[in-house]
Design an enzyme around this catalytic site. Structure first.
Site, mmCIF file in Angstrom:
data_model
loop_
_atom_site.group_PDB
_atom_site.id
_atom_site.type_symbol
_atom_site.label_atom_id
_atom_site.label_comp_id
_atom_site.label_asym_id
_atom_site.label_seq_id
_atom_site.Cartn_x
_atom_site.Cartn_y
_atom_site.Cartn_z
ATOM 1 N N ARG A 49 24.605 24.715 62.338
ATOM 2 C CA ARG A 49 23.460 24.615 63.242
ATOM 3 C C ARG A 49 23.353 23.175 63.719
ATOM 4 N NH1 ARG A 49 19.144 27.163 58.949
ATOM 5 N NH2 ARG A 49 20.591 28.734 58.162
ATOM 6 N N ASP A 51 20.195 20.860 65.330
ATOM 7 C CA ASP A 51 18.745 20.944 65.520
ATOM 8 C C ASP A 51 18.354 20.853 66.992
ATOM 9 O OD1 ASP A 51 18.266 21.116 62.855
ATOM 10 O OD2 ASP A 51 17.935 18.961 62.579
ATOM 11 N N TYR A 109 29.840 13.577 62.942
ATOM 12 C CA TYR A 109 28.623 13.358 63.727
ATOM 13 C C TYR A 109 28.524 11.889 64.100
ATOM 14 C CZ TYR A 109 26.261 17.860 62.932
ATOM 15 O OH TYR A 109 25.882 19.178 62.944
ATOM 16 N N ARG A 209 20.516 12.418 60.126
ATOM 17 C CA ARG A 209 19.317 11.771 60.652
ATOM 18 C C ARG A 209 18.558 11.013 59.557
ATOM 19 N NH1 ARG A 209 16.405 16.543 63.608
ATOM 20 N NH2 ARG A 209 14.754 14.959 63.781
#
Lengths: 256, 256
Positions: A49, A51, A109, A209
């Site tokens: 997933r 966000d 990422y 994050r």
């Protein structure tokens, strides 16, 4: 049934993330387009997933179909049907056992911080603006303790549902790069972007994050030296920094 | 009266260009914000008009004001008031005789072509998608005849209002560069962007887009060798290629 592997690029700004839920998501938008093209109910499996507001340079998914339509035709039809903030960059037939989540070896990422005194018009929605000067060397030095196999519970959102919070970070880099709101030329001497790249075998909910938010605190000088290691070992989410905003995050690639 | 020089970055997608007219423009949006901040009617002089949909990495303008508000305060107030697709990157007090148009020595524009079989989600609105493979060497070779002082009437829109169509191109380059939808990492091996950079002492109406459109035709092999020079010498707009779409164009900088 054919098994198709699909690579997607998207701007996550206008989506409530990847996974199907009540609001508009990337997965639901893709499944709707596939249903139209293949006249079949398609369930797409994404590598993970993302966000709400998170972008992807290369998200990977797979789906099974009875259709004999050539992969290139499906790609062209999808790019014609999908909204302009989602594009299919590749589509190919793969072995039946290929599974976008289970077959993934690692994901990469990038978190991007704009570190200057004023916002950017061309990178709006794609970077997090930090007005305070960041000590990138301190961020880099402290980030090193995260590399390797660790329990990342301290960086996992409390509502995460993973069985184990142990993951392996294969690579983590922190660097300052020129402001260059592509496809436009480099503005001379302005090294106002700070990027944090993390490759891991898997990520906990909000892990990048939360690491980015903690590294930003370190870059601002608000955590004492050596504290990232202490936070990691504490396995206590409350000791880490805040969750950095979604818009600075991009899934760069998934390795199989 | 103080004379302030202002540098602006904007995404032109949602504007009817720079200059004040009935629709929403960058100039009108800026003047409205300045009126609010300075409680004064401000007329902003831009270095040149950009068309609807054209972007700017660094557009320059100047305006006169009676206000004693420090330049940095005006910048912060503008960035707070302006919509997120316009940002003020610099503001400074300059000599009374500084004039954004008349003082400009040269301007640099970039035209960006995405040369692959499928569109981009992250660069949407910022590139022109050309599905046909472009021969960049041919484009570069032919572009050379445009450098120097010439009558560019063949590349000037018929409704252009300039007194003379003679301009000097100081530099023109055509190159293939990696697909790198900044701030995201480079996708390996994909050299799918073609950029045309032109620096000139001034530009006629639609000049860059008409040159880009003609070079694209050359890159597709639709004009015979040597023809760009013939088109230039003909001074006939009908012999040049079509006007390339506005979204691929960006004003990179203005030199004073």
């Amino acid at each position: 049934m054919r098994n198709l592997k699909i690579a997607l690029e998207y701007d996550g700004t206008n989506y409530a993330g990847w996974q199907v839920q009540k609001q508009k998501t990337v997965q639901a938008t893709l499944e709707k387009a596939l249903r139209k093209i293949l006249s079949e109910n398609i369930r797409v499996i994404g590598s993970g997933r993302t966000d709400a507001g998170v972008h992807a340079l290369e998200q990977v998914a797979n789906f099974k179909t009875k259709s004999a339509l050539p992969a290139q035709k499906i790609q062209a039809a999808l790019n014609a049907l999908l909204p302009d903030d989602i594009a299919v960059t590749k589509i190919e037939e793969v072995a039946p056992e290929f599974h976008a989540i289970r077959s993934a070896k690692s994901k990469v990422y990038r978190y991007t911080i704009l570190n200057r005194r004023h916002r950017s018009a061309l990178l709006r929605g794609r970077v997090y603006l930090c007005l305070f000067p960041l000590d990138v060397n301190a961020m880099r030095r402290q980030s090193r303790c995260l590399a390797g196999k660790h329990d990342f519970k301290a960086f996992c959102a409390s509502h995460g549902s993973s069985k184990t919070t142990v993951r392996t970070i294969k690579n983590i880099t922190v660097k300052r790069i020129p402001y260059r709101p592509f496809p436009y030329a480099q503005r001379q001497k302005e090294l106002s972007l700070v990027v944090i790249d993390i490759e891991a075998d898997g990520f906990l909910y909000n892990m990048v994050r939360n690491i980015a938010g903690t590294l930003i605190e370190i870059g601002r000088g608000r955590f004492a030296g050596g504290s990232l290691k202490k936070i990691l070992l504490s396995r206590d989410r409350k000791r880490a920094g805040p969750t950095a905003p979604a818009r600075g995050l991009c899934l760069l690639q998934v390795n199989y």
